[in-house]
Scaffold this motif. Structure first.
Motif, PDB file in Angstrom:
ATOM      1  N   TYR A  38       0.848  -1.271  -0.099  1.00 47.68           N
ATOM      2  CA  TYR A  38      -0.026  -0.010   0.025  1.00 47.68           C
ATOM      3  C   TYR A  38       0.816   1.320   0.141  1.00 47.68           C
ATOM      4  N   LEU A  39       1.963   1.160   0.866  1.00 44.30           N
ATOM      5  CA  LEU A  39       2.695   2.660   0.989  1.00 44.30           C
ATOM      6  C   LEU A  39       3.555   2.582  -0.275  1.00 44.30           C
ATOM      7  N   ILE A  40       4.094   1.724  -0.878  1.00 42.40           N
ATOM      8  CA  ILE A  40       5.070   1.816  -2.181  1.00 42.40           C
ATOM      9  C   ILE A  40       4.171   1.968  -3.389  1.00 42.40           C
ATOM     10  N   PHE A  41       3.064   1.270  -3.625  1.00 47.22           N
ATOM     11  CA  PHE A  41       2.498   1.300  -4.815  1.00 47.22           C
ATOM     12  C   PHE A  41       1.229   2.235  -4.852  1.00 47.22           C
ATOM     13  N   TYR A  42       0.658   2.642  -3.934  1.00 48.09           N
ATOM     14  CA  TYR A  42      -0.811   3.459  -3.869  1.00 48.09           C
ATOM     15  C   TYR A  42      -0.589   4.752  -3.046  1.00 48.09           C
ATOM     16  N   PHE A  43       0.423   4.843  -2.096  1.00 50.88           N
ATOM     17  CA  PHE A  43       0.477   5.842  -1.260  1.00 50.88           C
ATOM     18  C   PHE A  43       1.634   6.997  -1.807  1.00 50.88           C
ATOM     19  N   THR A  44       2.860   6.220  -2.226  1.00 47.81           N
ATOM     20  CA  THR A  44       3.920   7.353  -2.567  1.00 47.81           C
ATOM     21  C   THR A  44       3.433   7.932  -3.970  1.00 47.81           C
ATOM     22  N   PRO A  45       2.851   7.334  -4.782  1.00 46.59           N
ATOM     23  CA  PRO A  45       2.355   8.086  -6.265  1.00 46.59           C
ATOM     24  C   PRO A  45       1.526   9.067  -5.803  1.00 46.59           C
ATOM     25  N   PHE A  46       0.494   9.120  -4.747  1.00 47.81           N
ATOM     26  CA  PHE A  46      -0.372  10.010  -4.403  1.00 47.81           C
ATOM     27  C   PHE A  46       0.482  11.267  -3.883  1.00 47.81           C
ATOM     28  N   VAL A  47       1.299  11.136  -3.221  1.00 45.24           N
ATOM     29  CA  VAL A  47       2.059  12.271  -2.358  1.00 45.24           C
ATOM     30  C   VAL A  47       3.283  12.769  -3.278  1.00 45.24           C
ATOM     31  N   LEU A  48       4.014  11.852  -4.049  1.00 45.62           N
ATOM     32  CA  LEU A  48       4.799  12.438  -5.091  1.00 45.62           C
ATOM     33  C   LEU A  48       4.050  13.435  -5.979  1.00 45.62           C
ATOM     34  N   GLU A  49       2.767  12.892  -6.789  1.00 42.07           N
ATOM     35  CA  GLU A  49       2.286  13.777  -7.633  1.00 42.07           C
ATOM     36  C   GLU A  49       1.846  15.012  -7.042  1.00 42.07           C
ATOM     37  N   MET A  50       1.424  14.882  -5.940  1.00 42.81           N
ATOM     38  CA  MET A  50       0.890  16.193  -5.064  1.00 42.81           C
ATOM     39  C   MET A  50       2.052  17.135  -5.025  1.00 42.81           C
ATOM     40  N   GLY A  51       2.945  16.737  -4.863  1.00 42.06           N
ATOM     41  CA  GLY A  51       4.345  17.763  -4.772  1.00 42.06           C
ATOM     42  C   GLY A  51       4.546  18.168  -6.188  1.00 42.06           C
ATOM     43  N   MET A  52       4.635  17.238  -7.129  1.00 40.99           N
ATOM     44  CA  MET A  52       5.032  17.584  -8.526  1.00 40.99           C
ATOM     45  C   MET A  52       3.907  18.422  -9.222  1.00 40.99           C
ATOM     46  N   GLY A  53       2.859  18.353  -8.707  1.00 44.76           N
ATOM     47  CA  GLY A  53       1.445  18.869  -9.407  1.00 44.76           C
ATOM     48  C   GLY A  53       1.532  20.324  -8.894  1.00 44.76           C
ATOM     49  N   SER A  54       2.219  20.650  -7.589  1.00 47.24           N
ATOM     50  CA  SER A  54       2.370  21.695  -7.216  1.00 47.24           C
ATOM     51  C   SER A  54       3.369  22.694  -8.024  1.00 47.24           C
ATOM     52  N   LEU A  55       4.472  21.923  -8.232  1.00 49.66           N
ATOM     53  CA  LEU A  55       5.629  22.496  -9.274  1.00 49.66           C
ATOM     54  C   LEU A  55       5.350  22.864 -10.397  1.00 49.66           C
ATOM     55  N   ILE A  56       4.790  21.626 -11.034  1.00 53.31           N
ATOM     56  CA  ILE A  56       4.249  22.041 -12.367  1.00 53.31           C
ATOM     57  C   ILE A  56       3.297  23.134 -12.819  1.00 53.31           C
ATOM     58  N   MET A  57       2.437  23.474 -11.568  1.00 53.37           N
ATOM     59  CA  MET A  57       1.476  24.479 -11.820  1.00 53.37           C
ATOM     60  C   MET A  57       1.978  25.633 -11.715  1.00 53.37           C
ATOM     61  N   ALA A  58       3.125  25.851 -10.741  1.00 54.48           N
ATOM     62  CA  ALA A  58       3.939  27.191 -10.226  1.00 54.48           C
ATOM     63  C   ALA A  58       4.975  27.530 -11.382  1.00 54.48           C
ATOM     64  N   VAL A  59       5.581  26.734 -12.117  1.00 53.45           N
ATOM     65  CA  VAL A  59       6.586  26.817 -12.902  1.00 53.45           C
ATOM     66  C   VAL A  59       6.176  27.877 -13.976  1.00 53.45           C
ATOM     67  N   PRO A  60       5.025  27.654 -14.853  1.00 59.91           N
ATOM     68  CA  PRO A  60       4.701  28.704 -15.845  1.00 59.91           C
ATOM     69  C   PRO A  60       4.413  30.080 -15.222  1.00 59.91           C
ATOM     70  N   LEU A  61       3.791  29.830 -13.936  1.00 62.80           N
ATOM     71  CA  LEU A  61       3.404  31.314 -13.568  1.00 62.80           C
ATOM     72  C   LEU A  61       4.419  31.861 -13.235  1.00 62.80           C
ATOM     73  N   LEU A  62       5.548  31.405 -12.325  1.00 66.71           N
ATOM     74  CA  LEU A  62       6.677  32.118 -11.821  1.00 66.71           C
ATOM     75  C   LEU A  62       7.720  32.597 -13.345  1.00 66.71           C
ATOM     76  N   ALA A  63       7.487  31.840 -14.328  1.00 66.54           N
ATOM     77  CA  ALA A  63       8.083  32.139 -15.745  1.00 66.54           C
ATOM     78  C   ALA A  63       7.475  33.506 -16.277  1.00 66.54           C
ATOM     79  N   ILE A  64       6.086  33.462 -16.231  1.00 66.10           N
ATOM     80  CA  ILE A  64       5.349  34.502 -16.544  1.00 66.10           C
ATOM     81  C   ILE A  64       5.637  35.985 -15.813  1.00 66.10           C
ATOM     82  N   SER A  65       5.673  35.503 -14.586  1.00 62.22           N
ATOM     83  CA  SER A  65       5.988  36.830 -13.456  1.00 62.22           C
ATOM     84  C   SER A  65       7.435  37.428 -13.845  1.00 62.22           C
TER      85      SER A  65
END
Length: 386
Positions: free
Chosen positions: A7-34
């Motif tokens: 559960y931790l490796i296959f189903y929990f880690t993808p959730f937490v990792l993509e939550m962090g990466m989703g925040s990053l990917i969202m902010a990258v173009p906004l920071l670049a625009i600013s």
């Protein structure tokens, strides 16, 4: 304990990792625009991780056949720390490129290896269920991440990257702890190196693999345009970063619900019409973005696109890992196809937006999906399927 570790490796880690990466990917173009970067620069920022991911996915997929997959998953989770750390202190364009390059290296090590590892567990009958939980996990994280990123960006430009770093660090230490506790597999017991783990797929499997990869390419081309170019359009229309984050959340949440239901349903794997229907819905969504300037129109469009992307991803991943042998390379090809779409989409979309208008890339993406549907129908005729 084994179920808890899975559960931790296959189903929990993808959730937490993509939550962090989703925040990053969202902010990258906004920071670049600013920082005053143009649409074409935004496209090239999306191009760097795309081309890197495409070039490295297959070599790492092959490596996972000889070196235990858990080692690549752990190494990738460590490298995920670096782009977030760089972007916390970025002030120049080359730092954006370096961070996105490292993000792609980490992804190429992590995702094909984890997908193939999941496919080795247990029986073929439970593959759809395991795939559904895995897809729901990472897509839920990707849905929540942009929402968090948009809110955090409105508070402080660098806050999304601090959040991403903390999520990456948490995943690395969870994986380090759980993987070090797991015993090594006995010699000769690697499923992918000995006997097939699944019965042979039906004769039509190659057709469905072919059409699902075409569909996945065209949808991820469109998602690449959305993620890297749409922020420029939303900024020009006066849409706040928080509401942009909400739109990205709706896109991913729609995808998550679709992935979840495909994990629960049976019999869709060798049916043609569902995948064709949802691609047509994606075309509708892109046309709505092309003609629209209302947040309600954009909201509907993002729901349609997320649902379609969940459908094509479910088809592509299932047919890529439902193979007797060489799951790592097959999962890598699945990732390469969607990575190629994500690569070309921002690059072409940025150039089209620069040359014509900020609305034009979406009619182009709709045409790309329409061409993909035409190729799938030609393949259907060739295979004489009803």
């Amino acid at each position: 304990m084994r179920a808890e570790k899975k559960y931790l490796i296959f189903y929990f880690t993808p959730f937490v990792l993509e939550m962090g990466m989703g925040s990053l990917i969202m902010a990258v173009p906004l920071l670049a625009i600013s920082m005053g970067f143009s649409s074409i620069i935004l496209g090239t920022i999306g191009f760097v991780p795309g081309i890197t991911y495409i070039l490295l996915c297959f070599p790492f997929g092959k490596l996972s056949e000889r070196w235990h997959r858990k080692n690549l998953v752990l190494a990738g989770s460590f490298i995920y720390l670096l782009p977030s750390l760089i972007l916390c202190f970025s002030s120049r364009l080359y730092q954006f490129y370096l961070a996105m390059f490292l993000l792609a290296v980490a992804s190429a090590m992590f995702w094909p290896s984890l997908e193939a590892w999941i496919a080795e567990e247990e029986s073929r009958q439970s593959l759809t269920k395991r795939m559904g939980w895995f897809n729901t996990s990472w897509s839920t994280g990707m849905a929540i991440g942009p929402l968090i990123g948009g809110i955090f960006f409105g508070i402080n430009l660098k806050l999304p990257f601090y959040f991403s770093f903390l999520m990456s660090a948490a995943i690395f230490f969870i994986l380090l702890r759980e993987i070090r506790k797991s015993p090594p597999l006995p010699t000769g017991k690697r499923v992918n190196q000995t006997t097939p783990s699944f019965p042979d797929p039906p004769a039509t499997a190659s057709f469905y693999l072919y059409i699902s990869r075409i569909a996945n390419f065209t949808l991820w081309f469109s998602l690449g345009v959305i993620k890297y170019i749409f922020p420029k359009l939303s900024t020009s229309l006066g849409i706040s970063s928080s509401f942009l984050g909400f739109l990205m959340f709706i896109l991913s949440f729609s995808q998550t619900l679709t992935l979840y239901w495909f994990g629960k349903l049976h019999g869709w794997q060798y049916q043609l019409y569902p995948i064709l229907l949802f691609q047509l819905l994606a075309v509708t969504g892109l046309i709505l973005i092309f003609i629209g300037n209302s947040i309600f129109i954009f909201l509907l469009a993002f729901i349609l696109l997320g649902t379609a992307a969940g459908t094509t991803y479910s088809y592509s991943l299932f047919h890529s890992i439902n193979v007797p042998l060489q799951k790592g390379p097959s999962a890598a090809v699945h990732e390469i196809v969607l990575g190629t779409g994500g690569l070309i989409g921002p690059l072409v979309g940025g150039a089209v937006a620069q040359q014509y208008s900020l609305h034009t890339p979406y009619i182009l993406a709709a045409l790309i999906i329409a061409v993909g549907i035409f190729l799938q129908l030609l393949a259907r005729k060739k295979h004489r399927l009803t």
